[in-house]
Design a protein around this motif. Sequence first.
Motif, short mmCIF file in Angstrom:
data_model
loop_
_atom_site.label_atom_id
_atom_site.label_comp_id
_atom_site.label_asym_id
_atom_site.label_seq_id
_atom_site.Cartn_x
_atom_site.Cartn_y
_atom_site.Cartn_z
N THR A 111 9.93 38.95 21.60
CA THR A 111 10.28 40.10 20.75
C THR A 111 11.75 39.97 20.35
N SER A 112 12.19 40.89 19.52
CA SER A 112 13.52 40.73 18.92
C SER A 112 14.63 40.68 19.96
N VAL A 113 14.41 41.27 21.11
CA VAL A 113 15.47 41.20 22.14
C VAL A 113 15.63 39.79 22.69
N ASP A 114 14.62 38.95 22.47
CA ASP A 114 14.70 37.57 22.98
C ASP A 114 15.40 36.63 21.99
N TRP A 115 15.73 37.15 20.83
CA TRP A 115 16.24 36.26 19.77
C TRP A 115 17.77 36.24 19.76
N THR A 116 18.33 35.05 19.51
CA THR A 116 19.78 34.94 19.35
C THR A 116 20.08 34.55 17.91
N VAL A 117 21.14 35.11 17.40
CA VAL A 117 21.49 34.89 16.00
C VAL A 117 22.92 34.36 15.92
N ALA A 118 23.13 33.34 15.13
CA ALA A 118 24.49 32.82 14.90
C ALA A 118 24.71 32.62 13.41
N GLU A 152 24.86 39.50 12.50
CA GLU A 152 24.17 39.00 13.68
C GLU A 152 23.48 40.14 14.45
N ALA A 153 24.05 41.33 14.32
CA ALA A 153 23.48 42.47 15.05
C ALA A 153 22.25 43.04 14.35
N SER A 154 22.29 43.09 13.04
CA SER A 154 21.21 43.77 12.30
C SER A 154 20.01 42.87 12.03
N LEU A 155 20.18 41.59 12.11
CA LEU A 155 19.11 40.69 11.67
C LEU A 155 17.84 40.75 12.51
N PRO A 156 17.94 40.79 13.87
CA PRO A 156 16.69 40.78 14.66
C PRO A 156 15.73 41.90 14.30
N ALA A 157 16.23 43.12 14.16
CA ALA A 157 15.34 44.24 13.83
C ALA A 157 14.66 44.01 12.49
N TYR A 158 15.41 43.46 11.54
CA TYR A 158 14.83 43.18 10.23
C TYR A 158 13.72 42.14 10.35
N LEU A 159 14.00 41.07 11.08
CA LEU A 159 13.02 39.98 11.20
C LEU A 159 11.77 40.44 11.95
N ALA A 160 11.95 41.38 12.89
CA ALA A 160 10.81 41.87 13.65
C ALA A 160 9.78 42.53 12.75
N GLY A 161 10.23 42.97 11.57
CA GLY A 161 9.33 43.61 10.62
C GLY A 161 8.52 42.64 9.76
#
Lengths: 429, 429
Positions: A39-46, A19-28
Amino acid sequence: MVRNESARTGGADYRPMNEASLPAYLAGIPEVADRLGGTSVDWTVAEVGDGNLNLVFIVRGPTGVLIVKQALPYVRLVGDSWPLPLDRSYYETQALLTQGRHAPGLVPVVHHFDATMALVIMEFLTPHVIMRKGLIGGVEYPRFAATLAEFMAQTLFKTSDLYLPAAEKKAQVAVFCANTELCRITEDLVFTDPYRIAKLNHWTTPQLDDIAAEFRVDGPLKAAAQAMKLKFLSQTEALVHGDLHSGSIMATADDVRVIDPEFAFFGPMGFDVGALIGNLILAYLSQDGHATAQDPRIAYRAWILRQIAEVWTLFEARFIELWNTEGKGDAFVAELFADDAGRAALAVEQKAYMRRLFEDTLGFAGCKMIRRILGLAHVADFETIADPDVRARGERKALRLGRRLVVDRTRFADVDALCAAVVEAAKQV
Amino acid sequence: MVRNESARTGGADYRPMNEASLPAYLAGIPEVADRLGGTSVDWTVAEVGDGNLNLVFIVRGPTGVLIVKQALPYVRLVGDSWPLPLDRSYYETQALLTQGRHAPGLVPVVHHFDATMALVIMEFLTPHVIMRKGLIGGVEYPRFAATLAEFMAQTLFKTSDLYLPAAEKKAQVAVFCANTELCRITEDLVFTDPYRIAKLNHWTTPQLDDIAAEFRVDGPLKAAAQAMKLKFLSQTEALVHGDLHSGSIMATADDVRVIDPEFAFFGPMGFDVGALIGNLILAYLSQDGHATAQDPRIAYRAWILRQIAEVWTLFEARFIELWNTEGKGDAFVAELFADDAGRAALAVEQKAYMRRLFEDTLGFAGCKMIRRILGLAHVADFETIADPDVRARGERKALRLGRRLVVDRTRFADVDALCAAVVEAAKQV
């Protein structure tokens, strides 16, 4: 057109997401970032994966929600002692794309596939629920039978020799031939392990110990189950989903989708139809365990039974309709059947074809029912019944009927005879 | 283990060989030069290809004789208007190596394969004669039935799921999936063209014009032939030779070999058995055209008939024997049938298996008989009969019987019933 790029799935740069690593990956991935918005800081992952094999994340952004499904290099249900190739993610994506082309709107839309990460990003379905949960809860899905009949008719017909040129079909067969590890799971767990002592087998014990032992020395049943396995191994009829049970269906009152085709390969069509019908029968026979005084499930059982009849009847009619209107493949060359005598003879042959497919369906349905009770992977329909005696009573009925379907698959006159056998099985003590 | 190196077959450096250029080429292959002995000036080369597709050279040296077979980029029978991929040479070599492993001594030994030149160098068989010529000449081959039964049982059983692990078999299926162009020839010429107006069709005319026209509007026959085509397209039972007629067999009084497997692919076993038996029936029904006052061919016809019965009976027995002694594949897992009940049930299933294979055999035999009379490629058994009325009488019998085998393939009790039908067909006027 499916191409074989599976060799490049996984590799040194693969790493499981969290859940922690996914936003940075998706931002790419610009297309994906655009869909999520912000931006990736606005995203929540579950992480919500409750299946047997993979990581599944729901990612929510200001303007969109997506599903990220990543393969793990082992069977999640069992642990890293059971390695499993990452390229199943490739086959799942290819199958989703093929199914989406032939049955648009009936599978999730694929947004992105990353071979290195064995990861596919796709449409988030909401407010869909896994249909198996609905079947346990007594929920009717009005679109179920028509949608699944359409899905199976389109995806099976249009990946068969009745629709595809031989060279195109063979190229696809060759690609999916490499999905052997997933097929091997089915070969072992569905057709073989329930009929022998196997470490991963389990069942409701001691209630079913007798019938489990009986099945292990039941020559005709073992021979018939292995005859179905031979079909599974050697009939490249169509690109089958490979795991088409009620846990691979997401539904609402007005939408039904098929998910998770990572077991896809070119196999016998009856394997999909049988998986679906076999799991409906399990749902039917488990209803005693979910009935209450307020909700005795009598009408609901009748609804399930109608779905069994309808899904077959609608599938059969639609398949023949596609054959008659879009039968442009190398088998049954349309030009030969354009005259009256040809049309009449083709209709007779189509009837024989559907009869063979019906018998295959029953045989595979029976195998799938038995393996869900005596094998490794069970179904929530029964597992959620707390009282082991109640559970075992239903499971025993399913085992007896499953055996009939496998051994006597050629003796059922039609789907009404099948439904009658289901009702009869439920009444047994 | 078969690997897919077919992509490198042919290429810019490919050039067709001729009698003048071949010695210098062969001198560059030390192992081959050693076998021939002396030096290239000592070698004589004769082009002897009388088949439909390739160049075939006999190369004689002081200490050895070799066969060099090179693919041409088109169908030799038709000309360069019909291109054909060179990689068939690769598939032929792979099939020869596989067959040679499972049936040692029953196929020519491969000495060298050159992918760039699409050329295979193999054992020269002498004093072998193409068996079809022997059948026309009235020659009995005492080793024929036993050898072909052994060849088919070994090569079909040992490339099936009854013998191979699933992953290994699928890897081989994937390789041979690419031999599509050769399969396409069969698909068109065997199963489709004889039943429609097609430019390359020809037959003894005007004698057979009526029955050729009748077959083109025969709905049940067309539907049954296309049902056989669907099996050909979608059943990956075993690595079949793909062209197993009497022209692919070389024989002497005490040795029999199978050659020319360039049509090899994973398909239904009955396609090989049916090709063989269908061509024996053609040989039988053509004997009237070769009979003379001195040699009425009565005893010879009886010999051919015995071969039909024996080749099936011996094949069936050997196949079951292999299954019982070497059945280590992923289908019919041996462990499940080790007890008495298991053994008994397996025996019942094996009988059903061989019954299905027998029915496939009849269906494919009928298709092969019909296509050799109404399609592009005919057989010398009939073509060498100078009197067109005599030829057409035999051909008409073969067409009528061929139709019965395709349409009524499930109605023949056993191989004796088949032989009785052959005798009956011969007696018709």
